[in-house]
Structure formats: C-alpha cells, structure tokens
Design a protein around this motif. Structure first.
Motif, short mmCIF file in Angstrom:
data_model
loop_
_atom_site.label_atom_id
_atom_site.label_comp_id
_atom_site.label_asym_id
_atom_site.label_seq_id
_atom_site.Cartn_x
_atom_site.Cartn_y
_atom_site.Cartn_z
N VAL A 154 14.19 27.73 -101.24
CA VAL A 154 14.89 28.44 -102.32
C VAL A 154 15.88 27.51 -103.01
CG1 VAL A 154 16.55 30.28 -102.80
CG2 VAL A 154 14.56 30.74 -101.38
N VAL A 155 16.64 26.76 -102.22
CA VAL A 155 17.61 25.82 -102.81
C VAL A 155 16.90 24.76 -103.65
CG1 VAL A 155 19.28 24.01 -102.23
CG2 VAL A 155 19.38 26.22 -101.08
N LEU A 156 15.78 24.26 -103.16
CA LEU A 156 15.02 23.25 -103.91
C LEU A 156 14.50 23.81 -105.23
CD1 LEU A 156 13.74 20.42 -104.01
CD2 LEU A 156 11.76 21.40 -102.87
N VAL A 157 13.96 25.01 -105.21
CA VAL A 157 13.45 25.62 -106.44
C VAL A 157 14.58 25.86 -107.44
CG1 VAL A 157 12.44 27.75 -107.36
CG2 VAL A 157 11.39 26.63 -105.41
N LEU A 158 15.72 26.35 -106.96
CA LEU A 158 16.85 26.58 -107.86
C LEU A 158 17.38 25.26 -108.43
CD1 LEU A 158 18.74 29.41 -105.97
CD2 LEU A 158 17.36 29.61 -108.05
N ALA A 159 17.39 24.21 -107.61
CA ALA A 159 17.85 22.90 -108.10
C ALA A 159 16.89 22.35 -109.15
CB ALA A 159 17.97 21.92 -106.93
N LEU A 160 15.59 22.50 -108.93
CA LEU A 160 14.61 22.05 -109.93
C LEU A 160 14.74 22.84 -111.23
CD1 LEU A 160 11.46 21.47 -107.71
CD2 LEU A 160 12.83 19.73 -108.87
N ALA A 161 15.01 24.13 -111.13
CA ALA A 161 15.19 24.95 -112.34
C ALA A 161 16.43 24.49 -113.10
CB ALA A 161 15.31 26.42 -111.96
N ALA A 162 17.52 24.22 -112.39
CA ALA A 162 18.74 23.73 -113.05
C ALA A 162 18.50 22.38 -113.70
CB ALA A 162 19.88 23.64 -112.04
N TYR A 163 17.75 21.51 -113.03
CA TYR A 163 17.43 20.20 -113.58
C TYR A 163 16.58 20.35 -114.85
CZ TYR A 163 15.55 15.48 -113.91
OH TYR A 163 15.18 14.24 -114.35
N GLY A 164 15.62 21.26 -114.83
CA GLY A 164 14.79 21.50 -116.02
C GLY A 164 15.61 22.03 -117.18
N ARG A 165 16.54 22.94 -116.90
CA ARG A 165 17.40 23.46 -117.97
C ARG A 165 18.28 22.36 -118.54
NH1 ARG A 165 17.71 27.87 -114.48
NH2 ARG A 165 19.67 27.12 -113.61
N ARG A 166 18.76 21.46 -117.67
CA ARG A 166 19.59 20.36 -118.14
C ARG A 166 18.78 19.41 -119.03
NH1 ARG A 166 22.28 16.90 -113.66
NH2 ARG A 166 20.38 15.72 -113.89
N TRP A 182 13.93 28.44 -87.44
CA TRP A 182 13.29 27.38 -88.23
C TRP A 182 12.68 27.94 -89.50
CZ3 TRP A 182 14.39 22.57 -87.50
CH2 TRP A 182 14.75 22.12 -86.23
N ALA A 183 12.07 29.11 -89.41
CA ALA A 183 11.48 29.72 -90.61
C ALA A 183 12.56 30.06 -91.63
CB ALA A 183 10.70 30.97 -90.23
N ALA A 184 13.68 30.60 -91.17
CA ALA A 184 14.78 30.93 -92.09
C ALA A 184 15.35 29.67 -92.72
CB ALA A 184 15.87 31.69 -91.34
N ALA A 185 15.48 28.59 -91.95
CA ALA A 185 15.99 27.34 -92.49
C ALA A 185 15.02 26.77 -93.53
CB ALA A 185 16.22 26.33 -91.38
#
Length: 124
Positions: free
Chosen positions: A75-87, A66-69
């Motif tokens: 991590v996926v959420l942070v990377l998605a938010l960063a990509a959205y901000g760059r866009r 559960w901790a790994a999930a």
C-alpha cells in the motif's frame, strides 16, 4: 448440475458484466469519477477476498504478521508511486505554462518496473 455446468453458470455473470461494460464504454467514454469509482470497487473486492479467504489460513499457520507487513508495504509503495506520478504531471504542466523546454519521463511503466524489482519471478 455438474461441477463444470455450475462453474460455467457462475463465470457467466462476470463475463456478461464485462461485455456489457465494455460495450457501454465503447459507445460513451466514462468520466474520471466513474473510472475512479470502478477502480475503488475492484480494490474493495480484492481486499474482501483477501480478508475472507487468505487471512484465516495465514492466522492459523502463524504468518499473519508477515502478510500484514507485506500488505502495508505494498500500500505504501502504491501510494508513493501515485504521488510521484502526480509530481511528474505537475512538473510537466508547469513546464508547458512557462514555455520551458523540459525532458519529462513520459510513458515509463513505473508500476511494472517496481513489480519486477520486488518480485522478479512474477509473470502476468
């Protein structure tokens, strides 16, 4: 040495580093590479603390999966938010170069909104 004295001694190093760093940053603003390096170092410290302090207990309790999930999802959420901000930044630059008037959501704290949605009881 008393526990309070030992704690004060151990806490004095990060406090001094913060004071020196903020003074240097006030005199000369750090570049983007320096800021990025500091942020990556801080992320490494957090991951090292997680790996050394929390993961052994989670493995012992049987909650490591559960901790790994949760970590992977974060991590996926942070990377998605960063990509959205760059866009959004790219759209804003494109609108400025083409002289097209566009309404761009500027100043919306997406990270805080996401935190509130996924953990509503969390207060910082």
């Amino acid at each position: 040495m008393s526990p309070v004295g030992q704690a004060a001694l151990l806490v004095s190093f990060p406090v001094a580093a913060g004071a020196v760093g903020s003074t240097v940053a006030a005199v000369r603003r750090p570049g983007t590479r320096v800021v990025s390096g500091i942020q990556h170092f801080a992320a490494g410290v957090v991951i090292a603390a997680l790996a050394s302090e929390l993961l052994p207990d989670l493995r012992h309790e049987g909650n490591l999966g559960w901790a790994a999930a949760g970590f992977t999802t974060g991590v996926v959420l942070v990377l998605a938010l960063a990509a959205y901000g760059r866009r959004l930044d790219t759209r804003e630059e494109t609108a400025e170069t083409k002289s097209v008037v566009r309404t761009v959501a500027v100043g919306v704290p997406i990270g805080f909104l996401a935190t509130e949605v996924f953990s509503p009881g969390l207060r910082v």
